[in-house]
Design a protein around this motif. Structure first.
Motif, short mmCIF file in Angstrom:
data_model
loop_
_atom_site.label_atom_id
_atom_site.label_comp_id
_atom_site.label_asym_id
_atom_site.label_seq_id
_atom_site.Cartn_x
_atom_site.Cartn_y
_atom_site.Cartn_z
N ASP A 145 0.82 -1.20 0.00
CA ASP A 145 0.00 0.00 0.00
C ASP A 145 0.87 1.26 0.00
OD1 ASP A 145 -2.91 1.03 0.42
OD2 ASP A 145 -1.74 2.13 1.90
N GLU A 146 1.97 1.24 0.74
CA GLU A 146 2.85 2.41 0.82
C GLU A 146 3.52 2.67 -0.53
OE1 GLU A 146 6.52 4.26 3.47
OE2 GLU A 146 6.08 2.12 3.57
N VAL A 147 3.97 1.61 -1.21
CA VAL A 147 4.61 1.78 -2.52
C VAL A 147 3.60 2.34 -3.53
CG1 VAL A 147 5.63 0.56 -4.47
CG2 VAL A 147 6.34 0.00 -2.15
N GLN A 148 2.38 1.84 -3.48
CA GLN A 148 1.33 2.36 -4.36
C GLN A 148 1.09 3.85 -4.10
OE1 GLN A 148 -2.34 0.04 -4.67
NE2 GLN A 148 -1.26 -1.77 -3.91
N ALA A 149 1.05 4.21 -2.83
CA ALA A 149 0.81 5.61 -2.45
C ALA A 149 1.93 6.51 -2.98
CB ALA A 149 0.69 5.74 -0.94
N LEU A 150 3.17 6.06 -2.85
CA LEU A 150 4.31 6.84 -3.31
C LEU A 150 4.33 6.97 -4.83
CD1 LEU A 150 7.06 5.42 -0.92
CD2 LEU A 150 6.04 7.71 -0.85
N GLU A 161 3.07 20.29 -6.86
CA GLU A 161 4.21 20.09 -5.97
C GLU A 161 3.91 20.49 -4.51
OE1 GLU A 161 7.95 18.80 -4.88
OE2 GLU A 161 6.83 18.52 -6.75
N THR A 162 3.13 21.56 -4.34
CA THR A 162 2.79 22.00 -2.98
C THR A 162 2.06 20.90 -2.22
OG1 THR A 162 2.59 24.30 -3.73
CG2 THR A 162 1.57 23.73 -1.62
N LEU A 163 1.13 20.22 -2.89
CA LEU A 163 0.40 19.13 -2.26
C LEU A 163 1.32 17.97 -1.93
CD1 LEU A 163 -2.33 17.79 -1.43
CD2 LEU A 163 -2.45 16.89 -3.76
N VAL A 164 2.24 17.66 -2.85
CA VAL A 164 3.18 16.56 -2.64
C VAL A 164 4.02 16.82 -1.40
CG1 VAL A 164 5.18 15.33 -3.59
CG2 VAL A 164 3.28 15.96 -5.09
N VAL A 165 4.55 18.03 -1.28
CA VAL A 165 5.38 18.38 -0.13
C VAL A 165 4.57 18.34 1.16
CG1 VAL A 165 6.75 20.21 0.93
CG2 VAL A 165 6.95 19.77 -1.53
N SER A 166 3.35 18.90 1.11
CA SER A 166 2.49 18.93 2.29
C SER A 166 2.16 17.53 2.79
CB SER A 166 1.21 19.69 1.97
OG SER A 166 0.31 19.66 3.05
N LEU A 167 1.79 16.66 1.85
CA LEU A 167 1.46 15.28 2.23
C LEU A 167 2.67 14.55 2.78
CD1 LEU A 167 -0.94 13.68 -0.43
CD2 LEU A 167 -1.25 13.76 2.04
N SER A 168 3.80 14.72 2.12
CA SER A 168 5.03 14.03 2.55
C SER A 168 5.43 14.45 3.96
CB SER A 168 6.16 14.33 1.56
OG SER A 168 5.81 13.91 0.25
N ASN A 169 5.27 15.74 4.26
CA ASN A 169 5.67 16.23 5.58
C ASN A 169 4.68 15.84 6.68
OD1 ASN A 169 7.93 17.45 4.47
ND2 ASN A 169 6.92 19.43 4.20
N SER A 170 3.41 15.61 6.31
CA SER A 170 2.39 15.31 7.31
C SER A 170 2.13 13.81 7.49
CB SER A 170 1.07 16.01 6.92
OG SER A 170 0.59 15.52 5.68
N ALA A 171 2.84 12.97 6.73
CA ALA A 171 2.63 11.52 6.81
C ALA A 171 3.02 10.99 8.19
CB ALA A 171 3.43 10.81 5.74
N PRO A 172 2.13 10.28 8.88
CA PRO A 172 2.45 9.73 10.21
C PRO A 172 3.64 8.77 10.12
CG PRO A 172 0.10 9.59 9.75
CD PRO A 172 0.76 9.97 8.46
N ASN A 173 4.67 9.06 10.89
CA ASN A 173 5.89 8.23 10.90
C ASN A 173 6.51 8.14 9.51
OD1 ASN A 173 5.49 7.59 13.70
ND2 ASN A 173 4.03 6.00 13.09
N MET A 178 -2.54 4.74 0.55
CA MET A 178 -3.33 5.07 -0.64
C MET A 178 -4.55 5.89 -0.27
SD MET A 178 -2.32 4.24 -3.68
CE MET A 178 -3.78 3.93 -4.68
N SER A 179 -5.15 5.58 0.86
CA SER A 179 -6.33 6.31 1.30
C SER A 179 -6.01 7.79 1.51
CB SER A 179 -6.87 5.70 2.59
OG SER A 179 -8.00 6.41 3.05
N MET A 180 -4.88 8.06 2.16
CA MET A 180 -4.47 9.44 2.41
C MET A 180 -4.25 10.20 1.10
SD MET A 180 -1.70 8.89 5.48
CE MET A 180 -1.05 10.54 5.20
N VAL A 181 -3.53 9.57 0.18
CA VAL A 181 -3.18 10.23 -1.08
C VAL A 181 -4.43 10.47 -1.93
CG1 VAL A 181 -1.88 10.04 -3.23
CG2 VAL A 181 -0.85 9.29 -1.08
N LYS A 182 -5.30 9.48 -2.04
CA LYS A 182 -6.51 9.63 -2.85
C LYS A 182 -7.41 10.72 -2.28
CE LYS A 182 -6.99 5.02 -4.92
NZ LYS A 182 -7.82 3.80 -5.00
N ASP A 183 -7.60 10.72 -0.97
CA ASP A 183 -8.43 11.76 -0.35
C ASP A 183 -7.87 13.14 -0.63
OD1 ASP A 183 -10.11 9.85 0.66
OD2 ASP A 183 -9.32 9.90 2.70
#
Length: 260
Positions: A145-150, A161-173, A178-183
């Motif tokens: 699931d993590e590889v798919q999300a990445l 790019e702004t969304l990519v950076v924001s998501l990457s920085n806010s990812a738990p641990n 996939m759920s996080m990225v799709k949402d």
């Protein structure tokens, strides 16, 4: 109606072509199961009850007929001579689900290089992405699931790019799902659509404001005609006859008196 999609009493069902096996197979499995025709596939062509050989042969033939009903003419000739439902099923699988290294590399290349285009919606993009993931899984190359999300995140253009950076920085641990990225993708798409609507409305309002301002200035200039600089109407009183509307030098009576 296209050759790839038709309607039966079962509902919408696509016709198998050379490019849609991954989507066709699970739908055909559902169709056969609902019609109680999946046993020849489930039992791999072996009759579980030898006492019912005649019933088994009839079931096998019905299963073949149901499968062939949803095969395109370009594919049909490959299985036209098959008399065993499971053999037919496996032949289609070997044709379109080859587990060769070349096929795996081709699918992986498509998945890595897929990009979200401006004219493509997030729903369409994620559907195409998931189709490739499913194909890889079917050739025994499941992705976590993590590889798919990445990979999905990396499929976004530079404008995201702004969304990519924001998501990457806010990812738990530091772990995305996939759920996080799709949402996040669907929310960002909705936000951009709203911004586009707001910007269009603002532009129209601004243009109307400028037009109104121009009209007001024009009306102001028109109204200022015939007025003095202090806003009052200009009046001219003749010093000779006292009549309003002309100056002494233009007075008829004064000119007559002066012999002019």
């Amino acid at each position: 109606m296209s050759t790839e999609e038709s309607t039966s009493s079962f509902g919408a069902m696509i016709t198998l072509t050379a490019t849609n096996y991954t989507l066709w197979r699970p739908q055909m499995e559902d169709l056969l199961s609902c019609k109680d025709l999946f046993d020849p596939i489930e039992f791999k062509g072996k009759n579980p009850d030898s006492a019912k050989e005649l019933e088994w042969k009839k079931l096998n033939r019905k299963t073949i007929g149901q499968i062939r009903q949803w095969i395109d003419h370009s594919v049909f000739h490959h299985v036209a001579q098959e008399t065993d439902a499971y053999t037919l099923w496996k032949k289609l699988e070997d044709m379109y689900q080859a587990k060769t290294a070349q096929n795996k590399a081709l699918l992986m290349r498509h998945l890595v290089n897929i990009k979200l285009k401006n004219e493509t919606s997030v729903a369409e993009h994620t559907s195409e992405f998931q189709n490739l993931v499913n194909q890889l899984s079917s050739v025994e190359m499941p992705l976590s699931d993590e590889v798919q999300a990445l990979l999905l995140l990396s499929s976004l253009p530079d404008s995201w790019e702004t969304l990519v950076v924001s998501l990457s920085n806010s990812a738990p641990n530091g772990k995305l799902t996939m759920s996080m990225v799709k949402d996040a993708l669907f929310s960002e798409e909705a936000r951009r659509k709203d911004m586009g609507t707001d910007q269009t409305h603002a532009l129209v309002t601004e243009n109307r404001g400028r037009q109104q301002q121009g009209n007001n200035k024009s009306r102001g200039r028109n109204k200022s005609r015939g007025r003095s600089t202090d806003g009052r109407k200009s009046t001219y009183n003749c010093y000779h006859c006292g009549i309003e509307g002309h100056l002494k030098k233009n007075c008829y009576k004064w000119k007559k008196k002066q012999g002019l």
